[in-house]
Design a protein around this motif. Structure first.
Motif, PDB file in Angstrom:
ATOM      1  N   ASN A 177       0.845  -1.197   0.000  1.00  0.00           N
ATOM      2  CA  ASN A 177       0.000   0.000   0.000  1.00  0.00           C
ATOM      3  C   ASN A 177       0.877   1.243   0.000  1.00  0.00           C
TER       4      ASN A 177
ATOM      5  N   TYR B 137       0.644   5.530   0.536  1.00  0.00           N
ATOM      6  CA  TYR B 137      -0.181   6.650   1.004  1.00  0.00           C
ATOM      7  C   TYR B 137       0.584   7.947   0.853  1.00  0.00           C
TER       8      TYR B 137
ATOM      9  N   HIS C  41     -10.135  -1.972  11.450  1.00  0.00           N
ATOM     10  CA  HIS C  41      -8.934  -1.143  11.513  1.00  0.00           C
ATOM     11  C   HIS C  41      -8.908  -0.223  10.300  1.00  0.00           C
TER      12      HIS C  41
ATOM     13  N   ARG D 291       4.143   7.139   2.648  1.00  0.00           N
ATOM     14  CA  ARG D 291       4.161   6.005   3.581  1.00  0.00           C
ATOM     15  C   ARG D 291       3.828   4.754   2.788  1.00  0.00           C
TER      16      ARG D 291
HETATM   17  C1  MD3 Z   1      -5.546  -5.714  11.682  1.00  0.00           C
HETATM   18  N1  MD3 Z   1      -3.542  -1.697   5.722  1.00  0.00           N
HETATM   19  O1  MD3 Z   1      -3.986  -3.457   3.741  1.00  0.00           O
HETATM   20  S1  MD3 Z   1      -1.744  -2.143   8.211  1.00  0.00           S
HETATM   21  C2  MD3 Z   1      -4.828  -3.434   4.662  1.00  0.00           C
HETATM   22  O2  MD3 Z   1      -1.482   0.789   6.989  1.00  0.00           O
HETATM   23  C3  MD3 Z   1      -4.635  -2.464   5.763  1.00  0.00           C
HETATM   24  O3  MD3 Z   1      -1.785   0.022   5.006  1.00  0.00           O
HETATM   25  C4  MD3 Z   1      -3.292  -0.644   6.656  1.00  0.00           C
HETATM   26  O4  MD3 Z   1      -5.455  -2.397   6.609  1.00  0.00           O
HETATM   27  C5  MD3 Z   1      -2.082   0.108   6.194  1.00  0.00           C
HETATM   28  O5  MD3 Z   1      -5.791  -4.186   4.731  1.00  0.00           O
HETATM   29  C6  MD3 Z   1      -3.130  -1.115   8.023  1.00  0.00           C
HETATM   30  C7  MD3 Z   1      -2.190  -2.983   9.626  1.00  0.00           C
HETATM   31  C8  MD3 Z   1      -3.164  -4.089   9.487  1.00  0.00           C
HETATM   32  C9  MD3 Z   1      -3.263  -4.865   8.373  1.00  0.00           C
HETATM   33  C10 MD3 Z   1      -4.120  -5.928   8.340  1.00  0.00           C
HETATM   34  C11 MD3 Z   1      -4.901  -6.226   9.455  1.00  0.00           C
HETATM   35  C12 MD3 Z   1      -3.927  -4.356  10.564  1.00  0.00           C
HETATM   36  C13 MD3 Z   1      -4.796  -5.423  10.572  1.00  0.00           C
HETATM   37  C14 MD3 Z   1      -5.781  -7.321   9.491  1.00  0.00           C
HETATM   38  C15 MD3 Z   1      -6.492  -7.605  10.627  1.00  0.00           C
HETATM   39  C16 MD3 Z   1      -6.381  -6.779  11.721  1.00  0.00           C
END
Ligand code: MD3
Ligand code: FE
Length: 213
Positions: free
Chosen positions: A120, A122, A187, A204
């Motif tokens: 990802n 950002y 989340h 990021r």
């Molecule tokens: C908690 N990404 O890709 S990472 C995603 O910062 C996502 O790019 C965010 O949520 C990012 O789906 C958050 C942390 C994260 C990732 C997967 C999870 C937290 C999670 C799955 C279950 C619970």
């Protein structure tokens, strides 16, 4: 006695049942991890996917691995071919794979072998609204997430969208392992700092390693 479990246990902070924050776990390799991104995005470029309900996603993404997460007007799924190129996603680089396995092990998950890594990207104006990750077949495997570049404010909710979310700062090199009861929690990401990171510029990046099939 397992010396390697105690030598840096200081940095393993429980966030929630089943979720462990390994602060700075990827710091030493952060630059090497970022160095892989140009090579990977030359094979599968960053793109803004669309969703059935919400339109274009603000976060730009691509996958590496045998399968990858995609979203379009038909819904969400994992698939082996990149819909943009019609070709397989690039392989997960060895340094990605090794870092993910070491982090999972430190959090108590032996032999974590991800088959998908969602990358990802950002900028300071990108948000990711509260969601659950439910499209993976194996909900017993953890998800390992690696933060790189600019710091961000991570939103951590509960089992229901209505549950109040709390914020956590995540910084370059932080790794979080989400398993057990935390695997299905809501989340999101509610802000990225403005500025430039010495290794990542105005971005990021987040790597999430999954066992999807
Ligand atoms: C908690 N990404 O890709 S990472 C995603 O910062 C996502 O790019 C965010 O949520 C990012 O789906 C958050 C942390 C994260 C990732 C997967 C999870 C937290 C999670 C799955 C279950 C619970
Ligand atoms: Fe997620």
């Amino acid at each position: 006695m397992q010396p390697d479990l105690f030598s840096d246990s200081r940095t393993a902070v429980p966030l929630a049942p089943g979720a462990v924050l390994l602060g700075g776990f990827a710091l030493a390799e952060g630059g090497a991890l970022l160095d892989e991104i140009p090579r990977l995005e030359a094979i599968s470029p960053f793109r803004h996917m669309t969703t059935r309900s919400r339109g274009r996603l603000a976060v730009a993404m691509f996958n590496c691995g045998e399968t990858g997460w995609v979203s379009d007007r038909r819904g969400y799924r994992y698939q082996a071919l990149d819909p943009e190129t019609g070709k397989p996603w690039p392989a997960i680089p060895d340094i990605f794979r090794s870092l993910a396995a070491r982090a999972a092990e430190r959090a108590g998950y032996a032999d974590f072998v991800p088959d998908a890594c969602l990358v990802n990207r950002y900028d300071a104006d990108t948000r990711l609204s509260l969601h659950q990750d439910m499209d993976e077949r194996d909900h017993d495997a953890p998800i390992v997430s690696v933060s790189l570049g600019l710091s961000a404010s991570f939103l951590w909710g509960g089992p229901s969208r209505r549950d109040r979310a709390v914020r956590h700062r995540v910084h370059h090199g932080d790794v979080v392992v989400w398993g057990g009861p935390s695997r299905m929690m809501f989340h999101g990401l509610d802000g990225v700092e403005r500025g430039r990171h010495s290794l990542a510029g105005a971005w990021r990046y987040n790597l999430t390693f999954r066992k999807a099939r």
